[in-house]
Design an enzyme around this catalytic site. Structure first.
Site, mmCIF file in Angstrom:
data_model
loop_
_atom_site.group_PDB
_atom_site.id
_atom_site.type_symbol
_atom_site.label_atom_id
_atom_site.label_comp_id
_atom_site.label_asym_id
_atom_site.label_seq_id
_atom_site.Cartn_x
_atom_site.Cartn_y
_atom_site.Cartn_z
ATOM 1 N N SER A 90 24.701 102.950 63.141
ATOM 2 C CA SER A 90 25.027 101.633 63.701
ATOM 3 C C SER A 90 24.183 101.362 64.941
ATOM 4 C CB SER A 90 26.527 101.558 63.999
ATOM 5 O OG SER A 90 26.925 100.247 64.283
ATOM 6 N N ASP A 93 29.339 96.907 53.777
ATOM 7 C CA ASP A 93 29.393 97.056 55.239
ATOM 8 C C ASP A 93 29.717 95.704 55.878
ATOM 9 O OD1 ASP A 93 28.897 97.409 57.979
ATOM 10 O OD2 ASP A 93 27.356 98.899 57.590
ATOM 11 N N HIS A 106 31.472 100.426 56.778
ATOM 12 C CA HIS A 106 30.530 100.647 57.876
ATOM 13 C C HIS A 106 30.444 102.104 58.338
ATOM 14 C CE1 HIS A 106 28.062 99.740 61.325
ATOM 15 N NE2 HIS A 106 28.970 100.203 62.159
#
Length: 297
Positions: free
Chosen positions: A145, A232, A271
Site C-alpha cells: 500500500s 481491492d 486490500h
C-alpha cells in the site's frame, strides 16, 4: 338553564298555535319547520364540538410536520455548510492531508512529524543495518500500500548508488499519490467537486508528498514482482496494472524480470489479505528462484 329553555318553550307554543289555526299541507310544513329549528337549537352546539376537536387535531399534526421539516432543513443546511467548508479548510491547512495520508496519530510511541523524505531515509538506514549483518543471504524489499511508495523511493536510491536489493516486491501498489488520492474511497463525495485537484491534490504535493512509483520504477534495476487483488477497495486494481505496464518496458528492467500476479475477486483478498493465499509461497519461490530476465503476468 332557564334562559336557554325559554326560547324553546316559546317556539313550542308558536308551533302549537300554528297547528291549531292552520290546516292541511301548510300546517304540516310549518310544523316540520318548527321541529327542524328546535332540533338545530338542541343539537347544534353538541355537533360542533367534534368538528372543533378535529380541527384542533389537524392543526397539531400540521404543526408537528412543520417542526420536523424545519429541523430537517436545519440539519441539511448544516451538512451542506460543512461539505463546502471542508475543501477550504484542507486548502488552508495542508497538514490535514499529511495526517490523513500517514495516519501517524495511532502510532503509540512515535514522536515528531512524518514525511516522505524522512521515511525514505529511515528505510535506507534500516536496509544498511540489515545488509551489514546478512552476510551472503539475499535481502528483499517488500512494500504494501503506502509502503510501496517508500519501497520504490528506497530501491531507486539503492540502485543509484549501485547497491540494489536482490528483489523488490510491491503488494497493492499505486502509480503516484495524486492518482491514489483521487481514487481513494474517501474522495468519492468530492471527486466531482469543482476545483477538486486544487483543493485536495495540490496541498498534498505542496507538502512534499509524491510517492511517485511510476517515476521510480524507471530507475530501478532489480527483479520486480507486483501483487494485486482485483477487489481491492483502497488502491484500485487498475493502478497496480498501470504501474506494471510502465515498469515492464522500462530500460532499467531489460536485464531483470518483471512479473504481475493478479488475485481474482472471488478470493476476497481485497486490500490486505493477499498473505492468506495458499498460492503465495509457490509464487514467491518461483519468482525468487529464477534469475533469467522474464516479463510475465
Amino acid at each position: 338553564m332557564r334562559k336557554r329553555t325559554e326560547p324553546v318553550a316559546l317556539e313550542h307554543e308558536r308551533c302549537a298555535a300554528a297547528g291549531s289555526s292552520s290546516s292541511g299541507s301548510a300546517a304540516a310544513a310549518l310544523d316540520a319547520d318548527c321541529r327542524l329549528k328546535q332540533n338545530l337549537r338542541l343539537t347544534g352546539p353538541a355537533a360542533a364540538e367534534p368538528r372543533c376537536a378535529a380541527d384542533a387535531g389537524m392543526k397539531r399534526a400540521l404543526g408537528r410536520r412543520k417542526g420536523v421539516w424545519l429541523r430537517l432543513r436545519k440539519i441539511l443546511f448544516c451538512v451542506l455548510g460543512l461539505y463546502i467548508a471542508i475543501p477550504f479548510l484542507i486548502k488552508l491547512c495542508p497538514g490535514i492531508q499529511a495526517k490523513l495520508i500517514f495516519l501517524n496519530f495511532g502510532w503509540g510511541d512515535s514522536v515528531g512529524t512524518p514525511s516522505e523524505r524522512g521515511m525514505t531515509y529511515d528505510a535506507l538506514h534500516v536496509f544498511d543495518w540489515i545488509k551489514a549483518r546478512s552476510g551472503d543471504n539475499p535481502v528483499y524489499i517488500w512494500g504494501h500500500s503506502l509502503g510501496t511508495g517508500v519501497a520504490t523511493n528506497l530501491v531507486r536510491r539503492l540502485c543509484e548508488r549501485e547497491t540494489p536489493p536482490d528483489a523488490l516486491i510491491l503488494e497493492s501498489p499505486f502509480t503516484n499519490i495524486r492518482e491514489e488520492a483521487k481514487s481513494h474511497p474517501f474522495s468519492v463525495i468530492y471527486r466531482y467537486f469543482p476545483g477538486f485537484d486544487w483543493f485536495f491534490l495540490d496541498p498534498i504535493t505542496s507538502s512534499g508528498i509524491k510517492f511517485a512509483n511510476d517515476e521510480n520504477v524507471k530507475h530501478i534495476s532489480c527483479p520486480l514482482l507486483i501483487l494485486h487483488a482485483e477487489d481491492d477497495p483502497v488502491v484500485p486494481f487498475q493502478l497496480g496494472r498501470k504501474l506494471y505496464s510502465i515498469a515492464a518496458p522500462a530500460r532499467s528492467f531489460r536485464d531483470f524480470k518483471v512479473q504481475f500476479v493478479p488475485f481474482h475477486s472471488d478470493l476476497g483478498y481485497r486490500h490486505k489479505y493477499i498473505y492468506k493465499s495458499p498460492e503465495l509461497p509457490r509464487i514467491l519461490r518461483e519468482f525468487l528462484g529464477k534469475s533469467e530476465p522474464e516479463h510475465q503476468h
